[in-house]
Design a protein around this motif. Structure first.
Motif, PDB file in Angstrom:
ATOM      1  N   ARG A  15       0.849  -1.187   0.000  1.00  0.00           N
ATOM      2  CA  ARG A  15       0.000   0.000   0.000  1.00  0.00           C
ATOM      3  C   ARG A  15       0.883   1.234   0.000  1.00  0.00           C
ATOM      4  O   ARG A  15       1.988   1.233   0.554  1.00  0.00           O
ATOM      5  CB  ARG A  15      -0.889   0.032   1.247  1.00  0.00           C
ATOM      6  CG  ARG A  15      -1.967  -1.038   1.298  1.00  0.00           C
ATOM      7  CD  ARG A  15      -2.826  -0.869   2.531  1.00  0.00           C
ATOM      8  NE  ARG A  15      -3.531   0.414   2.519  1.00  0.00           N
ATOM      9  CZ  ARG A  15      -4.279   0.855   3.525  1.00  0.00           C
ATOM     10  NH1 ARG A  15      -4.399   0.128   4.630  1.00  0.00           N
ATOM     11  NH2 ARG A  15      -4.884   2.028   3.444  1.00  0.00           N
ATOM     12  N   ARG A  16       0.400   2.301  -0.622  1.00  0.00           N
ATOM     13  CA  ARG A  16       1.105   3.577  -0.569  1.00  0.00           C
ATOM     14  C   ARG A  16       0.357   4.527   0.361  1.00  0.00           C
ATOM     15  O   ARG A  16      -0.745   4.231   0.818  1.00  0.00           O
ATOM     16  CB  ARG A  16       1.240   4.191  -1.962  1.00  0.00           C
ATOM     17  CG  ARG A  16      -0.095   4.508  -2.640  1.00  0.00           C
ATOM     18  CD  ARG A  16       0.104   5.233  -3.957  1.00  0.00           C
ATOM     19  NE  ARG A  16      -1.136   5.296  -4.720  1.00  0.00           N
ATOM     20  CZ  ARG A  16      -1.301   6.055  -5.816  1.00  0.00           C
ATOM     21  NH1 ARG A  16      -0.304   6.788  -6.260  1.00  0.00           N
ATOM     22  NH2 ARG A  16      -2.452   6.057  -6.465  1.00  0.00           N
ATOM     23  N   LYS A  17       0.967   5.681   0.614  1.00  0.00           N
ATOM     24  CA  LYS A  17       0.399   6.661   1.531  1.00  0.00           C
ATOM     25  C   LYS A  17      -0.098   7.868   0.735  1.00  0.00           C
ATOM     26  O   LYS A  17       0.676   8.761   0.377  1.00  0.00           O
ATOM     27  CB  LYS A  17       1.461   7.084   2.567  1.00  0.00           C
ATOM     28  CG  LYS A  17       0.942   8.007   3.643  1.00  0.00           C
ATOM     29  CD  LYS A  17       1.925   8.102   4.808  1.00  0.00           C
ATOM     30  CE  LYS A  17       3.290   8.613   4.349  1.00  0.00           C
ATOM     31  NZ  LYS A  17       4.216   8.808   5.492  1.00  0.00           N
ATOM     32  N   VAL A  18      -1.394   7.888   0.437  1.00  0.00           N
ATOM     33  CA  VAL A  18      -1.979   9.002  -0.312  1.00  0.00           C
ATOM     34  C   VAL A  18      -2.311  10.119   0.666  1.00  0.00           C
ATOM     35  O   VAL A  18      -3.142   9.956   1.568  1.00  0.00           O
ATOM     36  CB  VAL A  18      -3.241   8.569  -1.081  1.00  0.00           C
ATOM     37  CG1 VAL A  18      -3.892   9.770  -1.767  1.00  0.00           C
ATOM     38  CG2 VAL A  18      -2.898   7.495  -2.117  1.00  0.00           C
ATOM     39  N   MET A  19      -1.665  11.267   0.489  1.00  0.00           N
ATOM     40  CA  MET A  19      -1.827  12.402   1.394  1.00  0.00           C
ATOM     41  C   MET A  19      -2.780  13.469   0.865  1.00  0.00           C
ATOM     42  O   MET A  19      -3.279  14.306   1.609  1.00  0.00           O
ATOM     43  CB  MET A  19      -0.461  13.056   1.657  1.00  0.00           C
ATOM     44  CG  MET A  19       0.588  12.094   2.193  1.00  0.00           C
ATOM     45  SD  MET A  19       0.172  11.448   3.823  1.00  0.00           S
ATOM     46  CE  MET A  19       0.245  12.959   4.789  1.00  0.00           C
TER      47      MET A  19
END
Length: 330
Positions: free
Chosen positions: A226-230
């Motif tokens: 998973r990535r970190k969508v800010m």
């Protein structure tokens, strides 16, 4: 209604009011006075036994009946326009009209400048408009905005629509110049961002709907990451600007990244996971297929977009229904 005595000119008035939502603007479209349009509307209401429009603020809102006949009416008027068009060859140098395109702002950068130059040289009296997509239902943009052409990711569409494939587009990672974490990792532009770093750094996501997951997240999920969508933004220009002025990164189409990177100080890398490149298609209402101006503009736009293709080939232009789970966010 006695159709034998019905004034068919009233149909043009009805279509104009449906398009404009105003008797004043309909009059301008038809080169008629506002009072003449209002008089025609009164005759239409009497003949069709329906109110047709109710006032809502400054706009006329169609009744259910008027809305139900809007598309069939426009189709018939388009057919009559083609039927009675002069038999001479379409001449773009003298043709007049407005062509409305619905698409993301990717095309504001990658299509509209070239199209502006082409129209100036070849069709000086044809105007082009680029309007937003309807979130969550891009095909509906054709009807809601009365658009002539939608440029969208490959997806299912209704029977009244026809499509043509344009190009495939791969994704790249954009960062600001000399991004501290990538620099510290010894990475150079053009290299692959390691998976751990890709998921650790905050992301900006292009999503007209404001979703926090998209194609890139689906690709990560397939490898259990998973990535970190800010942040999400509805326009690519905002995504690129946010990346250029922060330590966030983003996935964007390669063609766009290469176009804007030198202008705003971006660097381009490759993502660590495989993302199937979406097919971008042109979609239009079948009623417009034979319209000379529409056909000419479709051919010009297709010609301008085909050089962007990154795939080894495209599906046949004759293929009408293209099925895919591609979406408009990255």
């Amino acid at each position: 209604m006695n159709f034998a005595t019905f004034d068919l000119n009233l149909m043009r008035v009805l279509d104009a009011i449906l398009r404009e939502g105003s008797t004043v603007q309909a009059g301008k479209r038809l080169n008629m006075s506002q009072s003449a349009v209002s008089g025609a509307l009164a005759r239409l209401r009497h003949a069709l036994k329906d109110e047709l429009f109710v006032r809502h603020g400054n706009r006329l809102v169609p009744t259910d009946y008027a809305r139900s006949i809007e598309l069939p009416l426009r189709e018939e008027l388009d057919r009559l326009a083609v039927l009675f068009a002069p038999p001479s060859t379409f001449d773009p140098t003298t043709a007049e009209g407005t062509f409305r395109i619905t698409a993301s702002d990717f095309f504001a950068e990658m299509l509209m400048p070239a199209l502006a130059d082409l129209l100036r040289k070849q069709a000086p009296n044809i105007r082009a408009q680029l309007v937003d997509l309807v979130p969550n239902s891009y095909i509906d943009s054709l009807e809601k905005y009365h658009a002539d052409l939608a440029l969208i990711p490959n997806q299912p569409f209704p029977d009244w629509a026809i499509s043509q494939p344009l190009f495939y587009s791969t994704f790249v990672v954009i960062t600001r110049s000399s991004h501290p974490q990538l620099t510290a990792a010894g990475l150079r532009p053009g290299e692959i961002v390691p998976m751990e770093l890709f998921c650790e750094i905050g992301h900006v996501l292009f999503s007209p709907e404001g979703n926090f997951s998209a194609m890139g997240d689906a690709a990560l999920a397939r490898v259990g990451r998973r990535r970190k969508v800010m942040m999400t933004l509805p326009v690519f220009s905002g995504v690129c600007r946010a990346v250029a002025e922060s330590d966030l990164i983003a996935l964007v189409p390669r063609q766009l990244a290469e176009r804007v990177a030198p202008q705003i100080g971006l660097e381009i890398y490759h993502p660590p996971m495989l993302i199937d490149p979406p097919l971008i298609i042109a979609v239009w209402h079948r009623r417009s297929t034979s319209n000379p101006l529409h056909r000419w503009m479709r051919e010009r736009i297709t010609g301008l977009m085909r050089p962007l293709n990154e795939g080894s080939g495209l599906p046949s232009p004759k293929a009408r229904r293209i099925q895919s789970d591609s979406c408009g966010a990255f």
